[in-house]
Design an enzyme around this catalytic site. Structure first.
Site, short mmCIF file in Angstrom:
data_model
loop_
_atom_site.label_atom_id
_atom_site.label_comp_id
_atom_site.label_asym_id
_atom_site.label_seq_id
_atom_site.Cartn_x
_atom_site.Cartn_y
_atom_site.Cartn_z
CB CYS B 42 -1.96 41.31 42.40
SG CYS B 42 -3.23 40.94 41.20
CG ASP B 44 -2.61 42.61 38.43
OD1 ASP B 44 -1.97 43.62 38.77
OD2 ASP B 44 -2.11 41.50 38.28
CB CYS B 68 0.60 38.74 36.06
SG CYS B 68 -0.71 37.55 36.21
CB CYS B 111 -4.49 35.44 37.14
SG CYS B 111 -3.03 35.59 38.18
S1 FES Z 1 -0.98 38.28 39.63
FE1 FES Z 1 -2.81 39.32 39.91
S2 FES Z 1 -3.87 38.97 38.11
FE2 FES Z 1 -2.14 37.74 37.95
#
Ligand code: FES
Ligand SMILES: Cc1ncc(COP(=O)(O)O)c(C=O)c1O
Lengths: 413, 134
Positions: B42, B44, B68, B111
């Site tokens: 994602c 992140d 997120c 995550c």
């Molecule tokens: S959606 Fe990627 S870290 Fe939570």
């Protein structure tokens, strides 16, 4: 003045029904329930009158003749009937003849309800060109002209984009299509009812619209099909009782159609004042956010945009946590149909917005009952949320330390 | 997406947000281990820093997270769990424990993996700076 939370700012996804619309619909559920197809009694005639009246109201909003309006279940269906129906009617070669059946021009940031029918036709032997707009999101006449071929049979370009509100050069593209004898369809779901429309001076052959984006009910919409100069013919998708000039069989959704008609009448009457009011409110949000935060970007063309809709990207904050931090405000990140997944918006990617910014964008769309208090609240809340998340963001720290975040190679696991 | 109460609590009041200095400063500090990891799923990014005393105990931990709500909650929880452990005990924290504590749904498991990776990366950085073999 106390605000009622949550605040609805997702009118591009759907609008509430105007109470005047509901009122107009109510008798048609109970007393006036006749089937407009029943030609032999007053119940049927009553239904027919109601549908005729609605047809007139819809036609009048877009400068059409009432005989040119086909009622459908919404824009998805209108788009399917128009695109597949025109392709199959105007094909240059039949399936299995070993050459392209015809050429269609569309663009990469259309709604899925246009893209998927185009992909289907591609599988069935048509060639499709997907135009790429520049960073401003506008499709110009010149872009369409550049893609035209001798065997082009259909151009389908949306009037206003549902995620960024950008307005393409529709009357100009229509004129081009008419010069070249190519059928022109536009998905006007986000445009009609909000801005003046005249299918004749705007050179439209086929136009899709939907009730629930213009304060009418869900599950009802219309397709405009030009009858004169040129007369557009379509191969019907759904066969049966032959209603709607054979383009769309099935007993008419009288209550929905009455609601759609009333919604169109109200839009026509209130369009001008509503547009000015919404534009002022939209600018208020944009000005606040842009003046108080760094690394923000309002997506799409600065002027050619719908008054009620804005799409803003925020650097160094993540989209889902931004939605969480602003949960009292109902907005969308990306488009409503895809925001359940974690994918960044294909529309923003189509404009060349980087993944980092496409991942953290908000679509805010205002409506008939949006107040200035709500707008102020939302703008403040967004600024506050972005500041909070940037305090948490390692990327924002690096950005402030002068490190180019895009050049970092992350340690993978 | 509906979040569990625990995720919301951490998200609204995250523990131990911050760092022990700028990127350049913490690079020089031998008592600080830094882990920066990204989630390929994602995009992140999580940054975790541990501050270790002479005895090899983690006396403080800080995080920053671009991610997120579940990623923010996972990292907040990770810093809480790290404090007071030895460096090697820190390695015992598993993403499955985070999933359980925060009731993360399947789409949010990565995550928690991000948090576990950040812990490992921070501890590895500390060990490397201090010439400790694994
Ligand atoms: S959606 Fe990627 S870290 Fe939570
Ligand atoms: C541009 C556009 N086209 C098509 C649709 C689909 O409309 P409907 O839900 O009425 O089928 C929408 C709404 O989601 C839209 O915004």
């Amino acid at each position: 003045m106390t605000l009622k939370l949550p605040i609805y700012m997702d009118h591009a996804a759907t609008t509430p029904c105007d109470p005047r619309v509901v009122e107009a619909m109510l008798p048609y559920f109970t007393e006036k329930f006749g089937n407009p197809g029943s030609r032999n009694h007053s119940f049927g005639w009553e239904g027919e009158d109601a549908v005729d009246n609605a047809r007139r109201q819809v036609a009048s909003l877009i400068g059409a003749d009432r005989k040119e309006i086909i009622f459908t279940s919404g824009s998805t269906e209108s788009n399917n009937i128009a695109i597949k129906g025109a392709a199959n009617m105007y094909q240059k070669a039949g399936p299995g003849e070993g050459k392209p059946r015809g050429h269609i021009i569309t663009e990469i940031i259309e709604h899925k309800a246009v893209l998927d029918p185009c992909k289907r036709l591609e599988k069935e032997g048509f060639d499709v060109t997907y135009l790429e707009p520049g960073p401003d999101g506008v499709i110009t006449r010149a872009m369409v002209e550049g893609a035209m071929r001798d065997d082009t049979i259909l151009v389908t370009i949306m009037w206003a984009n549902n995620e960024i509100g950008v307005i393409s050069e529709i009357p100009e593209i229509g004129a081009l299509c008419h010069e070249k004898n190519v059928v022109f369809h536009t998905d006007a779901t986000q445009w009609v009812g909000k801005a003046p429309t005249d299918v004749n001076t705007d050179n439209i052959d086929l136009l899709s619209m939907s009730g629930h984006k213009i304060y009418g009910p869900k599950g009802v919409g219309a397709l405009y099909v030009r009858r004169r100069r040129p007369r557009i013919r379509l191969v019907a998708l759904q066969e049966g009782g032959g209603q709607e000039r054979g383009f769309r069989s099935g007993t008419l959704n009288v209550t929905g159609i009455v609601g759609l008609g009333k919604a169109c009448e109200l839009c026509a009457a209130e369009m001008d004042s509503e547009r000015d009011r919404l534009l002022a409110l939209r600018k208020k949000i944009e000005d606040k956010v842009v003046s108080e935060l760094d690394v923000v970007q309002v997506n799409g063309h600065p002027e050619r945009r719908m008054p009620h809709l804005t799409n803003i990207s925020f650097g160094f904050v993540e989209g889902e946590s931004l939605m969480m931090a602003t949960k009292e405000i109902a907005m969308s990140s990306g488009s409503a149909c895809t925001s359940a997944s974690l994918e960044p918006s294909y529309v923003l990617k189509g404009l060349g917005v980087g993944d980092d910014l496409a991942h953290s964008s908000l679509r805010i769309s205002l409506g008939r009952w949006t107040t200035e208090e709500e707008v102020d609240y939302a703008a403040n809340k967004i600024v506050e949320a972005v500041r909070k998340l940037r305090d948490l963001s390692p990327l924002y720290d690096m950005h402030q330390e002068g490190i180019d975040v895009s050049k970092i190679e992350w340690q993978a696991h | 997406m509906a979040y569990s109460d625990k995720v919301i609590q951490h998200y609204e009041k995250p523990n131990n947000v911050g760092n022990f200095g700028t990127t350049a400063e913490v690079k020089q500090r031998k008592d600080v281990g830094v882990g920066i990891v990204g989630a390929p799923e994602c995009g992140d990014v999580m940054q975790l820093q541990i501050k270790v005393d002479d005895q090899g105990n983690i006396e403080d931990a800080r995080f920053k997270c671009f991610g997120c709500g579940s990623a923010i909650a996972s990292s907040s929880l990770a810093t809480e769990w790290l404090k007071g452990r030895t460096v090697d005990e820190g390695l015992e924290i598993k993403n499955t424990q985070i999933v359980e504590e925060l009731s993360l749904p399947p789409v949010k498991i990565h995550c928690s993996v991000l948090a576990e990776d950040a812990i490992r990366a921070a501890i590895a950085d500390y060990k490397k700076k201090n010439g400790i073999e694994n």
